[in-house]
Write an enzyme that holds these catalytic residues in place. Structure first.
Site, short mmCIF file in Angstrom:
data_model
loop_
_atom_site.label_atom_id
_atom_site.label_comp_id
_atom_site.label_asym_id
_atom_site.label_seq_id
_atom_site.Cartn_x
_atom_site.Cartn_y
_atom_site.Cartn_z
CE LYS A 80 -3.94 1.64 2.84
NZ LYS A 80 -4.74 1.25 4.04
CB SER A 154 -7.94 3.02 3.34
OG SER A 154 -7.00 2.42 4.25
CB SER A 178 -7.99 -0.13 6.03
OG SER A 178 -8.68 1.07 6.26
#
Length: 598
Positions: A80, A154, A178
């Protein structure tokens, strides 16, 4: 070229071991990534891959060419883009925020040292604020099953590239869910470790006191393998913790699960149906399901965004708010600016409430192997999300937002496909450091599910041969410690879990020791013997010393050989005590001898 799309870690290892592929296959794999795929923010350039391949070759040479010393040898992964990697910008999905880190995040360094190849950095809800996957200037990441729906966030990009098999695993982050919601929306596994198990050094903080770097994979086995490589105490992270190795490392045959007494799906009957089917499947596995009061969980979940805890996000972004507020996504900015409304007194009151609710939650979970919840009560289309971005985001976090505040670990698992073809997931939650036990139960769940891996249509490979759980001692018991016997409590009260019943090698003799209370046998190696029935138990390593301290003479703990060639710790007896003992080898085990006595 042999397709490597959707391969698990075991398939990568086997292909390298038998020479079917060589590590430069990642160059071909990278060339297959679509240029317009907005799950990526940055993809590895050819020269970056070439440099990593050279480093991999050096690492292999340093271990004498032994690939087993590099458990992630040549395996492609993604991270990420709020996690640092040297040679790559970190944007947190905000170009104006971008910076070039001097070094890898601690977890990335560990994965690369184990041989993994970084293929790119993935899209996310900006500054990891959201569970939707739509709050990014790089575009909304589409659901891997139906692009009209959200991917979840996310960690949207990290989940998407794993679900489509573009990498073997990826790193996400989890503050409010997330690392779990995108797993549920994309039919993959999301491992949310205990806080501090994986170092956060090199992570752009969202809520620093509760942030966790998480792992996405196609299988539970892979997710846990990656976490085992990435974990470890890191003095450079003030919130890093050493695993005390006192928690259970597995779940026994009698599974005990809690579920919320009142379930909320916001009218989503399809998600409700999948969850109800999951409950029935667990019952078929022998699980005892007990409803519990969910109100403390819900009250704590509300604190993360609707109380002073949101000020942690404000602290993390204070410079951006002061200097470049317009660079922040409007929905994200609206959430983060709310933190300015709270005082230090409000924050302390919120901490007292968190501590109280967390204690109530952990007390509620005592005696259970896990809490079983839907990963998300519902899913929404991208069009719906545009109309109600905050409300629907809040719905997604109904079963996730309390987790990190309560210091729980979690494992998001595929649960089934809805009538409309979208995936729906479940999550198992337990107190801190029960990660290994959750993985053990998750593997049992996934093995019997029969779902395709992610969105790849590939089947779950055969499981690897079972090995002792990390952080445990595998102990063979032969007499009074067997299941149902008088001293079995000395195992169960130390969180030991029964693994299997098996046999010793055929070179042992069994004796009934005179004058022992309760009656105990003695096991001794002999030139002329036979196989004796034993039980194997996995005990947390930190509890093993306590157990050994209670073993009375003439018994002791030594090394025991099993019929299949394995060697484990087990009960042995000093020779001097056998002269007056009754040889009961012919019974083949302690239970049969006890039964013979009526």
């Amino acid at each position: 070229m042999q397709s490597v799309i959707g391969w698990t870690l075991g398939e990568w290892r086997e292909a390298y071991r038998n020479g079917t592929i060589t590590p430069d296959i990642v160059l071909t794999l990278a060339a297959q990534y679509a240029a317009a795929d907005n799950a990526w923010i940055a993809r590895a350039r050819p020269e970056q891959l070439t440099a990593q391949l050279a480093q991999l070759s050096e690492r292999l040479a340093a271990v004498g060419g032994d690939m087993t010393q590099l458990p992630l040898y040549g395996v492609p992964f993604a991270i990420k883009d709020n996690i640092d990697a040297a040679g790559w910008e970190t944007t947190a999905a905000c170009p104006e925020f971008a910076y070039a880190p001097a070094s890898d995040a601690s977890v990335v360094a560990k994965l690369r040292a184990a041989g993994a190849i970084l293929m790119g950095k993935t899209n996310l809800d900006q500054f990891a604020t959201g569970l939707v996957g739509t709050r990014s200037p790089y575009g909304a990441v589409a659901n891997s099953f139906n692009p009209a729906y959200v991917s979840g966030g996310s960690s949207s990009g990290s989940a998407s590239v794993v679900a489509r098999g573009l990498v073997a695993f990826s790193l996400g982050t989890d503050t409010a869910g997330s690392g779990r919601v995108p797993a549920g929306f994309n039919n993959i596994v999301g491992l949310k470790p205990s806080k501090g198990r994986l170092s956060n050094t090199g992570l752009v903080p969202a809520c620093r006191t509760v942030d966790c770097i998480s792992v996405f994979a196609l299988t539970v086995e892979d997710a846990e393998s990656v976490a085992q490589v990435a974990e470890g105490y890191d003095a450079s992270d003030a919130y890093s913790r050493a695993n005390p190795h006192t928690a259970p490392v597995a779940v026994g045959r009698a599974i005990k699960l809690a579920i919320p007494a009142t379930l909320e799906f916001f009218g989503d009957t399809q998600n409700q149906a999948v969850f109800e089917q999951a409950v029935e499947r667990f019952k078929a596995l022998g699980a005892q399901i007990t409803p519990v009061d969910f109100s403390p969980f819900k009250a704590l979940a509300d604190q993360l965004y609707f109380g002073p805890w949101v000020a942690e996000r404000t602290v993390a972004l204070h410079s951006m708010l002061e200097q470049q507020p317009d660079a922040i996504n409007p929905v994200v900015r609206g959430i983060v600016e709310n933190g300015l409304e709270y005082s230090a007194c409000d924050a302390y009151k919120a901490e007292y409430l968190r501590a109280d609710l967390s204690r109530r939650i952990n007390d509620t979970l005592a005696g259970f192997d896990a809490l079983l919840v839907p990963t998300s009560p519902t899913i929404r289309t991208q069009a719906e999300m545009a109309l109600e971005p905050v409300r629907y985001n809040s719905q997604f976090g109904y079963y996730t937002n309390f987790t990190n505040l309560a210091d729980l670990c979690a494992l998001a698992l595929p649960a089934g496909l809805r009538a409309d073809g979208l995936p729906s997931g479940i999550t198992l939650l337990a107190p801190a450091w029960h990660d290994t036990a959750l993985a053990h139960l998750g593997k049992r769940w996934q093995a019997g599910l029969g779902l395709p891996l992610g969105a790849t249509a590939r089947e779950l490979p055969a499981p690897a041969a079972p090995t002792p759980a990390p952080g445990s001692v595998r102990l063979a018991v032969v007499g009074a410690h067997l299941s149902g016997m008088p001293l079995n409590f000395q195992l169960t009260t130390r969180n030991a879990v029964l693994v299997e019943q098996t046999l010793t090698a055929d070179s042992y003799r069994l004796y009934a020791l005179p004058g022992t209370v309760p009656p105990k046998p003695g096991l001794a190696r002999a030139d002329s013997g036979r196989s004796i029935i034993v039980e194997l138990w996995d005990m947390p390593i930190a509890r093993f010393g306590e157990f050994v301290a209670e073993v009375p003479a003439p018994l002791g703990i030594g090394n025991l050989s099993l019929t299949d060639g394995r060697n484990v710790k087990g009960f042995i007896c000093e020779p001097w005590a056998l002269a007056d003992a009754l040889d009961i080898t012919e019974f083949g085990g302690w239970r049969a001898f006890i039964a013979s006595r009526g």
